[in-house]
Design an enzyme around this catalytic site. Sequence first.
Site, short mmCIF file in Angstrom:
data_model
loop_
_atom_site.label_atom_id
_atom_site.label_comp_id
_atom_site.label_asym_id
_atom_site.label_seq_id
_atom_site.Cartn_x
_atom_site.Cartn_y
_atom_site.Cartn_z
N GLY A 12 -51.40 40.68 72.96
CA GLY A 12 -50.34 40.63 71.95
C GLY A 12 -50.18 39.24 71.37
O GLY A 12 -49.13 38.88 70.86
N GLY A 18 -46.17 35.75 70.85
CA GLY A 18 -47.54 35.60 71.34
C GLY A 18 -48.25 34.38 70.78
O GLY A 18 -48.95 33.67 71.51
N ARG A 37 -57.65 43.89 69.21
CA ARG A 37 -58.24 45.20 68.92
C ARG A 37 -59.36 45.04 67.91
O ARG A 37 -59.18 44.38 66.89
CB ARG A 37 -57.18 46.15 68.34
CG ARG A 37 -56.58 47.10 69.36
CD ARG A 37 -55.95 48.33 68.71
NE ARG A 37 -55.26 48.03 67.46
CZ ARG A 37 -54.00 47.65 67.38
NH1 ARG A 37 -53.27 47.48 68.45
NH2 ARG A 37 -53.45 47.42 66.20
N LYS A 47 -53.10 38.62 60.04
CA LYS A 47 -53.65 38.66 61.40
C LYS A 47 -55.02 37.98 61.43
O LYS A 47 -55.33 37.26 62.38
CB LYS A 47 -53.75 40.11 61.87
CG LYS A 47 -53.88 40.25 63.37
CD LYS A 47 -53.82 41.70 63.82
CE LYS A 47 -52.46 42.06 64.34
NZ LYS A 47 -52.44 43.34 65.06
N LYS A 135 -37.94 47.96 79.71
CA LYS A 135 -38.34 46.70 80.35
C LYS A 135 -37.99 46.71 81.85
O LYS A 135 -38.75 46.18 82.67
CB LYS A 135 -37.68 45.51 79.65
CG LYS A 135 -38.27 45.20 78.27
CD LYS A 135 -37.70 43.89 77.73
CE LYS A 135 -38.46 43.45 76.48
NZ LYS A 135 -38.10 42.09 76.03
N ARG A 139 -40.52 46.24 85.12
CA ARG A 139 -40.27 45.35 86.26
C ARG A 139 -40.43 46.10 87.58
O ARG A 139 -41.07 45.60 88.52
CB ARG A 139 -38.85 44.76 86.19
CG ARG A 139 -38.65 43.67 85.15
CD ARG A 139 -37.24 43.08 85.28
NE ARG A 139 -37.06 41.94 84.36
CZ ARG A 139 -36.03 41.11 84.41
NH1 ARG A 139 -35.07 41.29 85.31
NH2 ARG A 139 -35.95 40.10 83.55
#
Length: 310
Positions: A12, A18, A37, A47, A135, A139
Amino acid sequence: MALEKSRILIIGGTGFVGQYIVRASVRTGHPTFALIREGSAGSDPDKARVIDDFKAAGVTIVYGDLHDHASLVKAIKQVDVVISTVGHDQIADQPKIIAAIKDAGNVKRFLPAEFGNDVDNVHPVDAAKKLFDTKVQIRRIIEAENIPYTFVVANFTASYFLPSIGEAGPWSPPTEKVVIMGDGNAKVIFNCEDDIGTYTMKAIDDPRTLNKILYLRPAENVYSQNELISLWEKKTGKKLERIYVPETEVLKQIQEAPEHRKLPLSIHHTAFVKGDHTNFEIDPEKGVEATQLYPDVKYTTVDEYLNRLL
């Protein structure tokens, strides 16, 4: 003899957080790998530019995909540390990274996509609740699988939350009036993105942060919105009209907001109304504070950051 620096894979890396993590990894001399990717740059010129910048900085581009287990394992086998900075829409896909780390069997540390609130200490509503619950699940999976980890709680990123002086929505400082969620007294933490990268790199090889939460709570970056507005007024020499929105009205606004606004509004609500950045003490069994561990890091203060906006 200097210890060899860990090899780091960032998944990412072309995203908002990132890019800072990739740059910090390069800056601190770690052999840096970015999972991209295949063909993803072709359709997105921004990108493509980021990937070109990575290559120019010496980042090794490895092609792979969260949904292609073999490519993930192959990429992970080349490194010591895996950092996920995937976007909100891919948070729930991280068990695929965990499975690949288990299969690769060589990873010394995994940092999942956190870099915000401490999701075990929050009171969220709506879209934020859905995101934070996911999230939390990540964890618990990491812990259950006995994967060595560090969770980085960076609270709010400066360039996203400070240009509006804490107001939810605009990208520039208010000139006449400012809208405040709640009473404006909840203490909120803001961190410059470069500093988030620096502290993250300090932590990845540090035994003190192994299987711990790393909290970024620099003393000079903890402000209520009222204090933030006062600081801005002092810098500009101009008073702003303060419009306070009670929590009942905030919740109504979140409920009635278009889908794309629900998440930012409900994340604002956790910090600016509920005080979820600062309304708990760090449990020394579970967490450590970055500026105490690394007093040598000269971080950018909120005061200094606001000067850039003048």
